[in-house]
Motif scaffolding. Structure first.
Motif, PDB file in Angstrom:
ATOM      1  N   PHE A   6       0.832  -1.200   0.000  1.00 55.80           N
ATOM      2  CA  PHE A   6       0.000   0.000   0.000  1.00 55.80           C
ATOM      3  C   PHE A   6       0.868   1.252   0.000  1.00 55.80           C
ATOM      4  CE2 PHE A   6      -2.707   3.259   1.947  1.00 55.80           C
ATOM      5  CZ  PHE A   6      -3.762   3.224   1.051  1.00 55.80           C
ATOM      6  N   HIS A   7       1.953   1.224   0.754  1.00 58.59           N
ATOM      7  CA  HIS A   7       2.876   2.360   0.787  1.00 58.59           C
ATOM      8  C   HIS A   7       3.478   2.607  -0.601  1.00 58.59           C
ATOM      9  CE1 HIS A   7       5.822   5.193   2.272  1.00 58.59           C
ATOM     10  NE2 HIS A   7       6.767   4.480   1.674  1.00 58.59           N
ATOM     11  N   ILE A   8       3.856   1.527  -1.277  1.00 65.24           N
ATOM     12  CA  ILE A   8       4.387   1.659  -2.641  1.00 65.24           C
ATOM     13  C   ILE A   8       3.350   2.316  -3.546  1.00 65.24           C
ATOM     14  CG2 ILE A   8       5.090   0.342  -4.691  1.00 65.24           C
ATOM     15  CD1 ILE A   8       6.356  -1.698  -2.721  1.00 65.24           C
ATOM     16  N   SER A   9       2.107   1.913  -3.395  1.00 64.96           N
ATOM     17  CA  SER A   9       1.027   2.479  -4.203  1.00 64.96           C
ATOM     18  C   SER A   9       0.852   3.976  -3.932  1.00 64.96           C
ATOM     19  CB  SER A   9      -0.276   1.741  -3.921  1.00 64.96           C
ATOM     20  OG  SER A   9      -1.363   2.404  -4.485  1.00 64.96           O
ATOM     21  N   VAL A  10       0.878   4.351  -2.668  1.00 66.23           N
ATOM     22  CA  VAL A  10       0.690   5.760  -2.304  1.00 66.23           C
ATOM     23  C   VAL A  10       1.836   6.615  -2.838  1.00 66.23           C
ATOM     24  CG1 VAL A  10       0.618   7.354  -0.352  1.00 66.23           C
ATOM     25  CG2 VAL A  10      -0.743   5.268  -0.295  1.00 66.23           C
ATOM     26  N   VAL A  11       3.061   6.133  -2.687  1.00 64.14           N
ATOM     27  CA  VAL A  11       4.226   6.879  -3.189  1.00 64.14           C
ATOM     28  C   VAL A  11       4.151   7.018  -4.704  1.00 64.14           C
ATOM     29  CG1 VAL A  11       6.735   6.798  -3.451  1.00 64.14           C
ATOM     30  CG2 VAL A  11       5.702   6.293  -1.232  1.00 64.14           C
ATOM     31  N   ALA A  12       3.738   5.953  -5.377  1.00 63.40           N
ATOM     32  CA  ALA A  12       3.606   6.008  -6.838  1.00 63.40           C
ATOM     33  C   ALA A  12       2.537   7.014  -7.250  1.00 63.40           C
ATOM     34  CB  ALA A  12       3.274   4.625  -7.394  1.00 63.40           C
ATOM     35  N   LEU A  13       1.434   7.071  -6.514  1.00 66.28           N
ATOM     36  CA  LEU A  13       0.394   8.053  -6.821  1.00 66.28           C
ATOM     37  C   LEU A  13       0.889   9.472  -6.621  1.00 66.28           C
ATOM     38  CD1 LEU A  13      -3.007   6.674  -5.500  1.00 66.28           C
ATOM     39  CD2 LEU A  13      -2.334   7.149  -7.843  1.00 66.28           C
ATOM     40  N   GLU A  14       1.684   9.683  -5.586  1.00 64.97           N
ATOM     41  CA  GLU A  14       2.245  11.020  -5.356  1.00 64.97           C
ATOM     42  C   GLU A  14       3.131  11.453  -6.515  1.00 64.97           C
ATOM     43  OE1 GLU A  14       4.197  10.835  -1.583  1.00 64.97           O
ATOM     44  OE2 GLU A  14       2.306  10.842  -0.469  1.00 64.97           O
ATOM     45  N   ASP A  15       3.775  10.464  -7.166  1.00 62.38           N
ATOM     46  CA  ASP A  15       4.623  10.747  -8.324  1.00 62.38           C
ATOM     47  C   ASP A  15       3.855  10.671  -9.638  1.00 62.38           C
ATOM     48  OD1 ASP A  15       6.754  11.011  -6.596  1.00 62.38           O
ATOM     49  OD2 ASP A  15       7.425   8.935  -6.854  1.00 62.38           O
ATOM     50  N   SER A  16       2.531  10.491  -9.565  1.00 63.01           N
ATOM     51  CA  SER A  16       1.653  10.340 -10.730  1.00 63.01           C
ATOM     52  C   SER A  16       2.045   9.149 -11.599  1.00 63.01           C
ATOM     53  CB  SER A  16       1.625  11.623 -11.565  1.00 63.01           C
ATOM     54  OG  SER A  16       1.076  12.677 -10.830  1.00 63.01           O
ATOM     55  N   LEU A  56      -1.117  -2.285  -6.129  1.00 67.91           N
ATOM     56  CA  LEU A  56      -2.460  -2.612  -5.638  1.00 67.91           C
ATOM     57  C   LEU A  56      -2.877  -4.024  -6.051  1.00 67.91           C
ATOM     58  CD1 LEU A  56      -4.223   0.808  -6.251  1.00 67.91           C
ATOM     59  CD2 LEU A  56      -3.647  -0.212  -4.047  1.00 67.91           C
ATOM     60  N   THR A  57      -2.453  -4.447  -7.215  1.00 66.97           N
ATOM     61  CA  THR A  57      -2.741  -5.805  -7.658  1.00 66.97           C
ATOM     62  C   THR A  57      -1.983  -6.819  -6.795  1.00 66.97           C
ATOM     63  OG1 THR A  57      -3.100  -5.024  -9.909  1.00 66.97           O
ATOM     64  CG2 THR A  57      -2.677  -7.371  -9.645  1.00 66.97           C
ATOM     65  N   GLU A  58      -0.725  -6.518  -6.501  1.00 67.01           N
ATOM     66  CA  GLU A  58       0.079  -7.400  -5.644  1.00 67.01           C
ATOM     67  C   GLU A  58      -0.464  -7.444  -4.220  1.00 67.01           C
ATOM     68  OE1 GLU A  58       2.673  -9.386  -6.436  1.00 67.01           O
ATOM     69  OE2 GLU A  58       2.441  -8.828  -8.535  1.00 67.01           O
ATOM     70  N   LEU A  59      -1.074  -6.376  -3.779  1.00 67.95           N
ATOM     71  CA  LEU A  59      -1.606  -6.268  -2.419  1.00 67.95           C
ATOM     72  C   LEU A  59      -2.839  -7.145  -2.224  1.00 67.95           C
ATOM     73  CD1 LEU A  59      -2.011  -2.978  -0.525  1.00 67.95           C
ATOM     74  CD2 LEU A  59      -4.009  -4.365  -0.835  1.00 67.95           C
ATOM     75  N   TYR A  60      -3.550  -7.434  -3.278  1.00 69.44           N
ATOM     76  CA  TYR A  60      -4.833  -8.135  -3.182  1.00 69.44           C
ATOM     77  C   TYR A  60      -4.708  -9.511  -2.528  1.00 69.44           C
ATOM     78  CZ  TYR A  60      -9.222 -10.298  -4.500  1.00 69.44           C
ATOM     79  OH  TYR A  60     -10.419 -10.954  -4.460  1.00 69.44           O
ATOM     80  N   THR A  61      -3.720 -10.300  -2.935  1.00 75.69           N
ATOM     81  CA  THR A  61      -3.583 -11.659  -2.410  1.00 75.69           C
ATOM     82  C   THR A  61      -3.305 -11.689  -0.903  1.00 75.69           C
ATOM     83  OG1 THR A  61      -2.858 -12.460  -4.560  1.00 75.69           O
ATOM     84  CG2 THR A  61      -2.355 -13.848  -2.660  1.00 75.69           C
ATOM     85  N   PRO A  62      -2.294 -10.957  -0.407  1.00 73.62           N
ATOM     86  CA  PRO A  62      -2.074 -11.010   1.041  1.00 73.62           C
ATOM     87  C   PRO A  62      -3.238 -10.441   1.848  1.00 73.62           C
ATOM     88  CG  PRO A  62      -0.440  -9.580  -0.006  1.00 73.62           C
ATOM     89  CD  PRO A  62      -1.253 -10.198  -1.077  1.00 73.62           C
TER      90      PRO A  62
END
Length: 135
Positions: free
Chosen positions: A10-20, A29-35
């Motif tokens: 989730f942190h990776i996703s948020v940082v990526a969104l901040e960088d657009s 987010l796809t990788e996050l779904y399974t765990p």
């Protein structure tokens, strides 16, 4: 361990969104779904009534949904920008079908961010306004 893995993705996703960077955000987010799903199963199968973990899962599902909507919105807007650049600005003839496709992509972007990210919604609305003004 699963909880930490969910938080890391989730942190990776948020940082990526901040960088657009919608591609990296969607990948995380796809990788996050399974765990997250496995964590949900473990909590539901558990005899303990761990409300803290249940609240974490509930909040994380909401946050993942919001981030996915925002990421997909950025993706739609990027597609619209590329289509606008290649189909409209680089040709002499006005392609009305391409213009409507661009408007559709911007509209999809607006719908995805509605009540999730006002800034991204405003950017897409502005781009539609500029397109209407130019055409």
């Amino acid at each position: 361990m699963l909880k930490q893995l969910v938080m890391d993705y989730f942190h990776i996703s948020v940082v990526a969104l901040e960088d657009s960077d919608y591609k990296e955000s969607l990948r995380a987010l796809t990788e996050l779904y399974t765990p997250l799903t496995k964590l949900e199963q473990l909590v539901s199968d558990s005899l303990d009534d761990d409300t803290f973990l249940q609240d974490f899962i509930s909040n994380m599902n909401e946050d993942v949904f919001k981030n996915r909507c925002i990421s997909e919105s950025l993706q739609k807007r990027s597609i619209a920008d590329q289509l606008l650049e290649t189909s409209i600005y680089n040709t002499e003839d006005l392609d009305v079908t391409a213009i409507w496709q661009v408007i559709d992509f911007y509209t999809e972007s607006i719908v995805l961010t509605r009540e999730n990210d006002v800034e991204q919604e405003a950017i897409s609305l502005t781009k539609i306004g500029i397109l209407y003004h130019k055409v």
